[in-house]
Design an enzyme around this catalytic site. Structure first.
Site, mmCIF file in Angstrom:
data_model
loop_
_atom_site.group_PDB
_atom_site.id
_atom_site.type_symbol
_atom_site.label_atom_id
_atom_site.label_comp_id
_atom_site.label_asym_id
_atom_site.label_seq_id
_atom_site.Cartn_x
_atom_site.Cartn_y
_atom_site.Cartn_z
ATOM 1 N N GLY A 150 9.246 53.233 49.731
ATOM 2 C CA GLY A 150 7.868 52.786 49.931
ATOM 3 C C GLY A 150 7.610 51.431 49.317
ATOM 4 C CG LEU B 257 7.145 50.377 53.372
ATOM 5 C CD1 LEU B 257 6.914 50.867 54.791
ATOM 6 C CD2 LEU B 257 8.596 50.597 52.965
ATOM 7 N N GLY C 296 10.716 42.689 54.281
ATOM 8 C CA GLY C 296 12.153 43.008 54.290
ATOM 9 C C GLY C 296 12.392 44.371 54.933
ATOM 10 C CG HIS C 297 10.995 47.960 53.036
ATOM 11 N ND1 HIS C 297 10.163 47.531 52.031
ATOM 12 C CD2 HIS C 297 11.999 48.636 52.423
ATOM 13 C CE1 HIS C 297 10.626 47.930 50.860
ATOM 14 N NE2 HIS C 297 11.742 48.594 51.064
ATOM 15 C CE LYS D 147 15.868 42.171 45.678
ATOM 16 N NZ LYS D 147 15.715 43.595 45.375
ATOM 17 C CG ASP D 148 18.824 46.922 46.911
ATOM 18 O OD1 ASP D 148 18.642 46.665 45.723
ATOM 19 O OD2 ASP D 148 17.901 47.114 47.722
ATOM 20 C CB SER E 98 12.024 42.862 45.411
ATOM 21 O OG SER E 98 12.001 43.953 44.521
ATOM 22 N NE ARG F 276 12.481 47.700 39.775
ATOM 23 C CZ ARG F 276 13.278 48.550 40.381
ATOM 24 N NH1 ARG F 276 13.848 48.216 41.510
ATOM 25 N NH2 ARG F 276 13.506 49.755 39.873
#
Ligand code: PAF
Length: 283
Positions: free
Chosen positions: A31, A33, A36-37, A151-152, A189, A191
């Site tokens: 979530g 979002l 990117g998502h 990104k991850d 992100s 975050r």
């Protein structure tokens, strides 16, 4: 968009669609979002007949309980964004639905070096938690295509390994999609929402330190340039977990580059309470 909260109902529904020859793409998320998502949803829509996304803030992958408590939750906005992006199905399970036998896993995933390198080293247990939830989600959704963000980077490698361990690598194809960036270069992100205005301005330095490596790396020893990139962050008050120049396939850190091997530069650093990560392919 159809909303499922129960694993069994979703599993049966997907089964029925696949029996009708429908190709299923899956975008797992926690979530909060952002674009990117949404770009993952768009990629899935291009390749598949049905796109399924999940929102589940997975408690078992947070090695720091404070980070779990503070993870942004924006469910209503997320649902709106998914609908607007044309996502067909949202899976919104409870903790009990994902972990009917409790969150303590008896299964250990053999992730080799990934467990001890970079994120593995700084977030002990994190990837076991990621594998635990993604294993369960893949058993429920059994997609033809799975979409993950670059990104991850290390997570993409871990999930590729998981798919092999589960023996479904011939059934579920992993699609790694490029990192989306804000106009100044900061990697998108969830975050980022936790950054203050002043922190947000500084946060772009992570991208800039990785770009510095990309623009200046030459064959030979890599420590000098790496240390300069670390200093770019620590001089501005970041607490750097790592900046590493690594083999793009194995993530093994390299202190000497032959000028040919494919490399990736990866960074993880705290700005006060918020931990940010990013990476750039170098060649
Ligand atoms: O990248 C994420 O958002 C999470 O790690 C994932 C893959 C959804 C598993 O919880």
């Amino acid at each position: 968009m159809i909303l499922f909260k129960k694993a069994n109902s979703l599993h049966q529904w997907v089964d029925a669609q696949q029996r009708k020859g429908q190709k299923v793409g899956f975008v797992p998320t926690m979530g909060a979002l952002h674009l990117g998502h949404i770009s993952l949803i768009e990629s899935s829509r291009k390749d598949n007949d049905i796109t399924i996304s999940s929102i589940f803030v997975n408690p078992t992958q947070f090695n720091d309980p404070k980070d779990f408590e503070k993870y942004p939750v924006t469910i209503e906005k997320d649902i709106l964004q998914l609908e607007q992006a044309g996502c067909d199905v949202l899976f919104l399970p409870s903790v009990e639905e994902i972990y009917p036998n409790g969150t303590t896993s008896k299964q250990h995933y053999d992730l080799g070096e990934m467990e001890t390198l970079l994120e593995g080293k700084f977030r002990p247990g994190h990837y076991q938690g990621v594998c635990q939830v993604v294993h369960r989600l893949l058993e429920i959704v059994h997609p033809d295509n799975l979409y993950l963000g670059q990104k991850d980077y290390q997570q993409c490698m871990v999930i590729s390994r998981l798919v092999e361990l589960m023996g479904i690598n011939d059934k579920t194809n992993i699609n790694i999609c490029p990192t989306l960036r804000e106009t100044d270069g900061l990697a998108m992100s969830s975050r980022n929402m936790r950054l203050s205005e002043a922190e947000r301005v500084k946060a772009v330095l992570i991208f800039q330190s990785l770009s510095y490596i990309k623009d200046n790396l030459v064959a030979g020893e890599t420590d000098t340039i790496k240390n300069k990139a670390i200093a770019m962050l620590s001089d501005e008050g970041f607490r750097v977990d790592y900046i590493e120049i690594a083999d793009a396939k194995t993530l093994e850190p390299l202190s000497n580059w032959d000028g040919k091997k494919k490399l990736v530069a990866l960074a993880a650093a705290f700005l006060n309470e918020v931990r940010l990560i990013d990476n750039l392919l170098l060649n």
